[in-house]
Design an enzyme around this catalytic site. Structure first.
Site, PDB file in Angstrom:
ATOM      1  N   GLU A   1       0.804  -1.234   0.000  1.00 21.66           N
ATOM      2  CA  GLU A   1       0.000   0.000   0.000  1.00 21.66           C
ATOM      3  C   GLU A   1       0.836   1.285   0.000  1.00 21.66           C
ATOM      4  OE1 GLU A   1      -2.731  -0.520   3.268  1.00 21.66           O
ATOM      5  OE2 GLU A   1      -3.408  -2.440   2.504  1.00 21.66           O
TER       6      GLU A   1
ATOM      7  N   GLU B   1      -6.496 -10.366  -1.117  1.00 24.24           N
ATOM      8  CA  GLU B   1      -7.203 -10.115   0.158  1.00 24.24           C
ATOM      9  C   GLU B   1      -8.709 -10.014  -0.042  1.00 24.24           C
ATOM     10  OE1 GLU B   1      -5.640  -6.862   2.453  1.00 24.24           O
ATOM     11  OE2 GLU B   1      -3.558  -7.355   1.990  1.00 24.24           O
TER      12      GLU B   1
HETATM   13  O1  9MR Z   1      -7.108  -7.871   8.843  1.00 26.92           O
HETATM   14  C1  9MR Z   1      -6.060  -7.146   9.416  1.00 26.92           C
HETATM   15  C2  9MR Z   1      -6.422  -6.727  10.830  1.00 26.92           C
HETATM   16  O2  9MR Z   1      -6.603  -7.860  11.644  1.00 26.92           O
HETATM   17  C3  9MR Z   1      -5.318  -5.829  11.358  1.00 26.92           C
HETATM   18  O3  9MR Z   1      -5.630  -5.379  12.584  1.00 26.92           O
HETATM   19  C4  9MR Z   1      -5.155  -4.643  10.433  1.00 26.92           C
HETATM   20  C5  9MR Z   1      -4.064  -3.697  10.915  1.00 26.92           C
HETATM   21  O4  9MR Z   1      -2.863  -4.302  10.909  1.00 26.92           O
HETATM   22  O5  9MR Z   1      -4.808  -5.097   9.157  1.00 26.92           O
HETATM   23  C6  9MR Z   1      -5.778  -5.917   8.567  1.00 26.92           C
HETATM   24  O6  9MR Z   1      -5.307  -6.373   7.313  1.00 26.92           O
HETATM   25  C7  9MR Z   1      -5.033  -5.400   6.322  1.00 26.92           C
HETATM   26  C8  9MR Z   1      -3.843  -5.904   5.515  1.00 26.92           C
HETATM   27  O7  9MR Z   1      -2.767  -6.158   6.367  1.00 26.92           O
HETATM   28  C9  9MR Z   1      -3.467  -4.921   4.421  1.00 26.92           C
HETATM   29  N1  9MR Z   1      -4.598  -4.600   3.595  1.00 26.92           N
HETATM   30  C10 9MR Z   1      -5.812  -4.187   4.293  1.00 26.92           C
HETATM   31  C11 9MR Z   1      -6.191  -5.233   5.339  1.00 26.92           C
HETATM   32  C12 9MR Z   1      -7.496  -4.867   6.000  1.00 26.92           C
HETATM   33  O8  9MR Z   1      -7.372  -3.689   6.712  1.00 26.92           O
END
Ligand code: 9MR
Length: 401
Positions: free
Chosen positions: A190, A306
């Site tokens: 990102e 994802e």
């Molecule tokens: O699903 C993830 C959640 O449990 C975490 O708390 C959060 C912050 O680290 O990140 C979420 O996953 C993200 C992923 O790492 C990157 N793309 C967006 C995802 C959803 O927010």
């Protein structure tokens, strides 16, 4: 459009609000849907594109998703974590049944891996890795470099002077620890945000501030030296819909990828996150197809990394909601899997029992969210059927023998 996926052979209907029965045809634009539901907390962009919601997602047989994907030379996987798989046996069993790839959803993030600058706590990840070995799955690392989920000590200790050493050390330690054992790494996650106004479209992060735009190149070079066997992925979100914001993001990302490729940066795969927003944003298959084809033309492979579907603006009725979510999955994957560069699909979680959407994008009516292929009792939903159908009708990647 392939015949077996055409609308002719299915019952299809437009969004029928208030109709608990299938087959009812009521044309409702997504914006009207939003207006009726009065979502004050979220501000989705209005769309006039009517959504063709289907109500029949019949599939042949009961083979799990990983087998259907593998039959086409693709893979199916999902994200999960130590807390879920180590403590919930029923969930772990279903997870291993459906998925060929495990992505660490949170356990590899700096905040969870590095309680202080000196400590790398691989315990939870080691458990996950062992799980993949027991279950004959592949393990996928996520993410090496991201601006989120950073520990507090990062801000206190990382400066322009030491940032290069910190970034390099992190990748060497983490990718080095699992070198040769990992299917792929999300090396950088990102990194674009064109709406912030920079000419190069990059997101303003500490990495960018300290190291300039080349931090991305550096991360890929270090990852390639450290784990030459793994696929190196650049992972990005909000690329999927026909909105001006996402068009700007697609353009910005293509620019970044072109720059990386022209400098010989060893990026091999684009990870398209594929977080879906049925009933909120307008999906146009041709827009996604064109974008994926442009990425493929650069010589990059693609993974859908994802997938899930936010259902906060969808009707409370579970059948209607599941139909809309399943339609979104199938429409998206039908377009994506037609692109030969797409190697596989992962969902962000597998069962509604564990999903970040419950916490981050809850429904106003307080009803449990239903964004994933299995429900909270681990039963296959229409979203599961939609993914199964998309694999079943995807063109095969297996060369004829
Ligand atoms: O699903 C993830 C959640 O449990 C975490 O708390 C959060 C912050 O680290 O990140 C979420 O996953 C993200 C992923 O790492 C990157 N793309 C967006 C995802 C959803 O927010």
């Amino acid at each position: 459009m392939r015949n077996n996926r055409g609308l002719l052979g299915r019952r299809s209907f437009l969004i029928g609000l208030g109709a608990g029965v299938t087959g009812l045809a009521v044309a409702v634009g997504a914006h009207q849907l939003q207006a009726r539901q009065k979502k004050a907390t979220s501000k989705p962009e209005p769309t006039d594109t009517p959504v063709q919601v289907r109500d029949n997602f019949q599939v042949t047989g009961d083979a799990p998703l990983k087998e259907r994907a593998a039959a086409k030379g693709l893979f199916f996987g999902a994200a999960s974590g130590f807390g879920q798989l180590s403590k919930d046996e029923a969930f772990a069993t279903e997870f291993a049944r459906e998925s060929a790839v495990l992505v660490a959803e949170s356990d590899m993030k700096w905040k969870n891996l590095r309680p202080d600058p000196e400590t790398f706590n691989f315990k939870r990840l080691d458990w996950l890795y062992d799980f993949t070995q027991r279950q004959k799955m592949l393990f996928r690392g996520h993410p090496l470099i991201w601006h989120k989920s950073m520990p507090e000590w990062f801000e206190e200790t990382v400066t322009e002077k030491n940032a290069e050493a910190v970034l390099t050390e992190h990748i060497q330690r983490v990718a080095g620890y699992y070198a040769g054992k990992v299917h792929s790494w999300d090396v950088v996650n990102e990194a674009i945000m064109p709406s912030q106004g920079r000419q190069d479209g990059l997101r303003k992060t500490p990495w960018l501030k300290f190291l300039g735009a080349d931090y991305i190149d550096l991360a890929f070079r270090v990852a390639a030296e450290t784990d030459p066997k793994a696929l190196l992925v650049y992972n990005e979100n909000r690329l999927d819909y026909d909105t001006p914001e996402m068009e700007q993001r697609r353009t910005g990302l293509l620019k970044l990828l072109e720059r990386l490729k022209s400098k010989g940066t060893p990026v091999q795969v684009l990870g398209v996150q594929g977080h879906l927003f049925p009933g909120e944003l307008p999906f146009k298959p041709e827009v996604l197809r064109k974008f994926l084809a442009e990425v493929a033309a650069m010589g990059l492979k693609i993974m859908i990394t994802e997938m899930d579907a936010t259902d906060r603006n969808l009707p409370g009725d579970v059948v209607q909601r599941d139909n809309m979510v399943a339609t979104a999955y199938e429409d998206y994957l039908s377009a994506a899997l037609d692109e030969p560069a797409v190697m596989g699909v992962m969902t962000w979680g597998l069962s509604d029992r564990y999903t970040w959407i419950a916490g981050f994008r809850p429904r106003d009516d307080g009803e449990p969210v239903r964004p994933l292929p299995l429900d909270k009792d681990l039963n296959r939903k229409r979203a599961w059927q939609a993914i199964a159908r998309a694999f079943d009708s995807a063109p095969s990647r297996i060369p004829p023998s």
